[in-house]
Design an enzyme around this catalytic site. Sequence first.
Site, PDB file in Angstrom:
ATOM      1  N   GLU A  43       0.871  -1.182   0.000  1.00 53.38           N
ATOM      2  CA  GLU A  43       0.000   0.000   0.000  1.00 53.38           C
ATOM      3  C   GLU A  43       0.904   1.227   0.000  1.00 53.38           C
ATOM      4  OE1 GLU A  43      -4.076  -1.381   2.209  1.00 53.38           O
ATOM      5  OE2 GLU A  43      -2.430  -0.894   3.514  1.00 53.38           O
ATOM      6  N   HIS A  45      -9.026   9.017   3.720  1.00 53.57           N
ATOM      7  CA  HIS A  45      -8.715   7.947   2.769  1.00 53.57           C
ATOM      8  C   HIS A  45      -9.142   8.426   1.384  1.00 53.57           C
ATOM      9  CE1 HIS A  45      -8.508   4.072   0.830  1.00 53.57           C
ATOM     10  NE2 HIS A  45      -7.974   3.558   1.928  1.00 53.57           N
ATOM     11  N   ARG A  92      -1.443   9.110   1.536  1.00 56.44           N
ATOM     12  CA  ARG A  92      -2.891   9.351   1.427  1.00 56.44           C
ATOM     13  C   ARG A  92      -3.252  10.830   1.387  1.00 56.44           C
ATOM     14  NH1 ARG A  92      -5.259   4.528   5.317  1.00 56.44           N
ATOM     15  NH2 ARG A  92      -4.624   2.947   3.842  1.00 56.44           N
ATOM     16  N   HIS A 102     -10.996   8.900   7.670  1.00 52.46           N
ATOM     17  CA  HIS A 102     -10.699   7.475   7.822  1.00 52.46           C
ATOM     18  C   HIS A 102     -10.115   7.123   9.183  1.00 52.46           C
ATOM     19  CE1 HIS A 102      -9.770   3.483   6.427  1.00 52.46           C
ATOM     20  NE2 HIS A 102      -8.465   3.642   6.587  1.00 52.46           N
ATOM     21  N   ARG A 142      -0.588   8.305   9.533  1.00 50.33           N
ATOM     22  CA  ARG A 142      -0.390   6.867   9.777  1.00 50.33           C
ATOM     23  C   ARG A 142       0.001   6.128   8.505  1.00 50.33           C
ATOM     24  NH1 ARG A 142      -4.062   2.464   9.320  1.00 50.33           N
ATOM     25  NH2 ARG A 142      -5.399   4.025   8.372  1.00 50.33           N
ATOM     26  N   SER A 184      -2.499   0.217  11.769  1.00 52.31           N
ATOM     27  CA  SER A 184      -3.371   0.389  12.934  1.00 52.31           C
ATOM     28  C   SER A 184      -3.823  -0.932  13.551  1.00 52.31           C
ATOM     29  CB  SER A 184      -4.573   1.259  12.607  1.00 52.31           C
ATOM     30  OG  SER A 184      -5.074   0.946  11.352  1.00 52.31           O
TER      31      SER A 184
HETATM   32  C1  SIN Z   1      -7.357   0.158   3.246  1.00 45.42           C
HETATM   33  O1  SIN Z   1      -7.634  -1.027   3.099  1.00 45.42           O
HETATM   34  O2  SIN Z   1      -7.171   0.942   2.327  1.00 45.42           O
HETATM   35  C2  SIN Z   1      -7.286   0.692   4.640  1.00 45.42           C
HETATM   36  C3  SIN Z   1      -6.087   0.211   5.310  1.00 45.42           C
HETATM   37  C4  SIN Z   1      -5.717   1.139   6.423  1.00 45.42           C
HETATM   38  O3  SIN Z   1      -6.270   2.225   6.526  1.00 45.42           O
HETATM   39  O4  SIN Z   1      -4.825   0.801   7.195  1.00 45.42           O
END
Ligand code: SIN
Length: 523
Positions: free
Chosen positions: A113, A228, A274, A335, A370, A375
């Site tokens: 990610e 998000h 993000r 988010h 974050r 988390s």
């Molecule tokens: C996501 O699946 O995009 C959220 C993951 C996260 O916020 O840690």
Amino acid sequence: MKTEIIDYLIIGSGVAGLRAAIELAPFGDVLVATKDMPTESSTEYAQGGIAVALSDEDEVGIHYDDTLRAGDGLCREKAVKILVEEGTERIRELISWGAEFDKAGTKLDFTIEAAHSRRRILHAHGDSTGKELERVLLNKVRSFPSVKKYSFAFTVDLIVGEGRCYGAYVLKDRKIIAVLAKATVLCTGGAGQIFLRTTNPLVATGDGIAIALRSGALLEDMEFVQFHPTSLYSPYAPQFLLSEAMRGEGAILRNINKEPFMKNYHKDAELASRDVVSRAIISEMVRTQSNHVYLDMTHLEKNFVQKRFPKIYSTCLQYNLDLTDTLIPVSPAAHYIMGGVKTDNNGATSIKGLYAAGEVACTGVHGANRLASNSLLEGLVYGARAGKAALEFGVRSSKSGIPEVTGEYIPTYHSIPEHDEIRRTLRKLMWERVGIIRCRESLDDAIRSLSEWSFILDKAFFTRRELELKNMLTVAIIITESASLRKGSVGAHYRSDFKEKGENWQKHIMCEKEDNAIRCNIE
Ligand code: SIN
């Protein structure tokens, strides 16, 4: 008033609360109180996964560096070190308790990610990672007869005397009960519902943050709210999260003219942090006069998409949106809140006997922004630590040392018939004035409007909706005051009138209640 005396009270039943309960259960009686069903928490809905440095190409040191970089200079280094190091043990333990993470062949499958320099995100059932964690932790908790659960039990306030927490007043079956405990662990999650657009479930109304503030606890870094970039945008569908893992697997963002745009904003394109992606989307929406952009997965192999994201695929299909052949309308949404009740590395708050873990807490691991999928790991690591610390505190106290609760907590209850209207207006105000892009004028405007409802703050209520509204208002005021004090742009906090980090940017903003008013200071 009905009184119950137990050893340990845990408020909240997400990953942090359940992990704390597991730590405490062998040593005393534990009550887990939750305002809804035990599964109704942000954990249950977490999609993307859980970050941990367990792949062959990864190291805890690299996970540490990525976390610090995302936190934009405001992480507490020791707290991050604990997270990444103990995180590997906590995940191995979870697997030994039956957690089934997805595999590629015989090995764990890791995805990527934004802002991760390695593939390190474990996932379960494709995109239902949180549900798997909740399943395993709830099963484990059930194996201890010493743990009792109260569902639909709303914690109204903590019981605090002379700087020491002795439990909480809980609204259950239309009665207030005094639950007295040697130690209390607050694990109530976040506050996304104070924004009109959010990925959070309905329960995320900032209750723990507000009750901790009311009882005198110190809050930290509340201006840092992560938005998000991709939540489903449709008048006919709920605000459903479209996991960042989709961009990790190759999904592309396109504006309403179907043009990809992220490369114009950042070299990491779809995998920039993000805050960068959310602001880029807002810019494109303004430029093209649209209220959404698109997430495009149509170039990816159909079978792969269906198998890798089964929950997202089937949810979108309910609204006639087939991920494999349609561009999906998305827009950012609130988010995660990086700030919260200030704790040390063992979950201890500024009030003796009160511990906090998970999104409600500010351990300092997330800094100003974050790192994605840190988390759930924080919930496991710091839930266990808070449980351990509560136990150490508890063994030094005795139930007989808990002072008796007299009838003094029987306030005059109020009712606000227009509470649903105020909730709607507050959420819209916070989204429009204290959202992704903030400035002096928008924040002043928000402070003025929020203060019109300040009559709510010192009233006692007897329904969940009204109690939630009071907590939402409290948290909204703290976020706005903190955002107003931080005259600079750091991490997820962006001020269009102070685009640089500005002076004192490495300081933290602390808020507490003083003489019935909320005071925030830069320290
Ligand atoms: C996501 O699946 O995009 C959220 C993951 C996260 O916020 O840690």
